[in-house]
Design an enzyme around this catalytic site. Structure first.
Site, PDB file in Angstrom:
ATOM      1  N   GLY A 202      68.644  43.928 106.062  1.00 32.24           N
ATOM      2  CA  GLY A 202      67.693  44.438 107.038  1.00 32.24           C
ATOM      3  C   GLY A 202      66.789  43.330 107.520  1.00 32.24           C
ATOM      4  O   GLY A 202      67.036  42.145 107.262  1.00 32.24           O
TER       5      GLY A 202
ATOM      6  N   TYR B 195      63.987  42.520 106.482  1.00 33.28           N
ATOM      7  CA  TYR B 195      63.319  41.857 105.360  1.00 33.28           C
ATOM      8  C   TYR B 195      64.158  40.730 104.774  1.00 33.28           C
ATOM      9  O   TYR B 195      63.637  39.789 104.186  1.00 33.28           O
ATOM     10  CB  TYR B 195      63.031  42.880 104.248  1.00 33.28           C
ATOM     11  CG  TYR B 195      64.295  43.520 103.738  1.00 33.28           C
ATOM     12  CD1 TYR B 195      65.036  42.934 102.724  1.00 33.28           C
ATOM     13  CD2 TYR B 195      64.788  44.690 104.309  1.00 33.28           C
ATOM     14  CE1 TYR B 195      66.220  43.491 102.294  1.00 33.28           C
ATOM     15  CE2 TYR B 195      65.961  45.254 103.888  1.00 33.28           C
ATOM     16  CZ  TYR B 195      66.674  44.650 102.872  1.00 33.28           C
ATOM     17  OH  TYR B 195      67.860  45.198 102.451  1.00 33.28           O
TER      18      TYR B 195
ATOM     19  N   ASP C 110      52.654  56.781 100.687  1.00 35.37           N
ATOM     20  CA  ASP C 110      53.903  56.841 101.460  1.00 35.37           C
ATOM     21  C   ASP C 110      55.023  57.467 100.634  1.00 35.37           C
ATOM     22  O   ASP C 110      56.148  56.971 100.607  1.00 35.37           O
ATOM     23  CB  ASP C 110      54.294  55.441 101.922  1.00 35.37           C
ATOM     24  CG  ASP C 110      55.362  55.468 103.024  1.00 35.37           C
ATOM     25  OD1 ASP C 110      55.496  56.511 103.697  1.00 35.37           O
ATOM     26  OD2 ASP C 110      56.054  54.455 103.209  1.00 35.37           O
TER      27      ASP C 110
END
Length: 498
Positions: free
Chosen positions: A22, A24, A139
């Site tokens: 991804g 990241y 979250d």
């Protein structure tokens, strides 16, 4: 210092294949050749490109070091960068988890009431530990709950978490608050400056539990207004007093002007659920934050009468202000680099000692394993793009430090579902008590040596049931002193992790 003495594990980890990629960076599965355990090594690229991203990484590294609990993912090690002042990437290693709760819910319609009960118990037990440390996750959602075929769950992704101190300005909590709307408590809808309490996490857990019961999100709002609309469709229009406590003026006006709605009975919304489960769920999804139970109160609910045991529901020591002083000031990339480097040293006690004594070299420190990892990761990324699963060439170097990789995120999942394994996860009769009167769920079928499924990675699984030691004994083995920030004259003999 003799690097090859402390870091003589160069051939311990055999990197196998890319299992996630991804913005990241990339995650590769690997084999720990000493233990035969599957691990995941996560490379995070260019962490200092944006200060906000670097701060999030630092926050998570710190919290996962401090919050050591069986229901929370655990960093075991972080590779030491070759240069203190020039590194840009970091490599962290976790044990491999097979999936996340989002995939479990999506792929599995064979979950039983015992699954629901045990899943919620683990989430609340982990949340109790988090909240008693004065940390709020902010979250919580199915994608941030990792799962394996033993029915073990682990809370992950603490990048948006905050530590609450009595004198912390409210704005600090909301500078980057972008949590998923569907699991966001009503008092937060549309407001970055609402009153901040642990009840927001309890609401999220309630939404997750409801999703387990029905197989679909409970409040899939398209925007803030729609979110409030579907919440009130189920819970009814809140009282005038409750509306007055919402700080966002638009949200207040909207709720005040909407037509009066009657609440839908939870027995009608969830017709096949355990009545005790619904009673607890109704408390967790109270519109008013003050009416929601805290995690400890929820664990004491009659719904868990056959599995709860306060001896296995520990509280944490509050996190110290010193660990998170960086949240209170404006910091530069150089500041963040030094702080991340300092936290990485917690996993390298000899280097930490040199750092604290001021004897550590500021430049290139040793023949770094990171350089060799870079080559292997680059090889795998190239072949991953071509659809190949070829293993990288073996390293000809024996300087690899031990492992540790990072949290999950919201990248698109290509996870082979664990429906088969989880549906075969046989839960013990919940009237059957374990050691010291606590029932525990057991997986009679534990995957042994199968290929790791692509998807979320992190944290070790705490085995239940068919184990050589009891849950309590395993937990006690893991329970070590938390590692506060070290004074300049103190050195932890083993770092903060075993």
């Amino acid at each position: 210092m003799d690097f090859f003495t402390e870091y003589g594990e160069g051939n311990r980890y055999k990197i196998e294949e890319v299992i996630g990629k991804g913005s990241y960076g990339v995650v590769c599965s690997a084999l720990d050749t000493h233990t035969g355990e599957k691990v995941a090594i996560k490379k995070i690229n260019d962490i200092f490109e944006h200060v906000s991203d670097a701060t999030r990484i630092l926050r998570e590294i710190k919290l996962l070091r401090l919050l050591r609990h069986p229901d929370i993912v655990e960093i075991k090690h972080i590779l030491l960068p070759p240069s203190r002042r020039e590194f840009k990437d970091i490599y962290v290693v976790f044990e491999l988890m097979e999936s996340d709760l989002h995939q479990v819910i999506k792929a599995n319609d064979d979950l039983t009431p015992e699954h629901y009960q045990f899943f919620l118990y683990q989430l609340l037990r982990g949340l109790k530990y988090i909240h008693t440390a004065n940390v709020f996750h902010r979250d919580l959602k199915p994608k941030n709950i990792l799962a394996n075929a033993d029915c073990k769950l682990k809370i992950c992704d603490f990048g948006l978490a905050r530590v609450a101190f009595s004198d912390t300005p409210t704005a600090i909590f909301w500078t980057d608050y972008v949590a998923t709307r569907w699991y966001r408590a009503p008092e937060l809808c549309g407001s970055f400056f609402s009153k901040y309490t642990p009840a927001i996490d309890i609401w999220s857990i309630g939404c997750i539990f409801a999703e387990l019961l029905t197989g679909k999100p409970l409040f899939p709002g398209k925007n803030v207004v729609h979110q409030l609309d579907i919440i009130t469709d189920l819970l009814g229009t809140p009282s005038t007093e409750a509306i007055s406590r919402i700080r966002n003026e638009k949200a207040r006006r909207y709720l005040s002007s909407m037509r009066r709605k009657k609440p839908i009975p939870f027995t009608q919304k969830f017709p096949n659920a355990d009545p005790l489960a619904l009673r607890l769920l109704e408390r967790m999804l109270s519109f008013e934050p003050k009416d929601r139970p805290n995690a400890e109160e929820a664990l004491a609910d009659p719904y868990f009468r056959n599995i709860a045991n306060v001896d296995r529901e520990p509280s944490a020591q509050p996190v110290t202000k010193l660990e998170f002083e960086f949240e209170r000031r404006r910091i530069t990339k150089e500041d963040i680099r030094e702080l991340i480097y300092r936290d990485i040293l917690e996993y390298h006690p000899n280097m930490l000692r040199e750092y604290l004594e001021g004897t550590e070299s500021a430049g290139f420190m040793y023949p770094s394993a990171v350089d060799h990892f870079k080559k292997q990761f680059a090889y795998l990324e190239e072949h991953y793009a071509k659809g190949s699963t070829a293993a990288p060439p073996e390293r000809q170097h024996n300087s690899l430090p031990r492992p540790s990789v990072l949290y999950s995120d919201d990248r698109p999942q290509n996870t082979a579902n664990i429906a088969e394994d989880l549906s075969k996860c046989v839960l013990g009769d919940n009237t059957q008590k374990m050691h010291q009167g606590s029932a525990s769920v057991c997986a009679n079928r534990v995957p042994q040596g199968g290929a790791a499924r692509p998807g979320k990675v992190v944290g070790s699984a705490l085995r239940y049931g068919n184990c050589s030691t009891s849950t309590a004994e395993q937990y006690e083995h893991r329970r070590t002193d938390r590692n506060p920030a070290l004074a300049t004259n103190t050195v932890s003999p083993r770092g903060s992790y075993p």
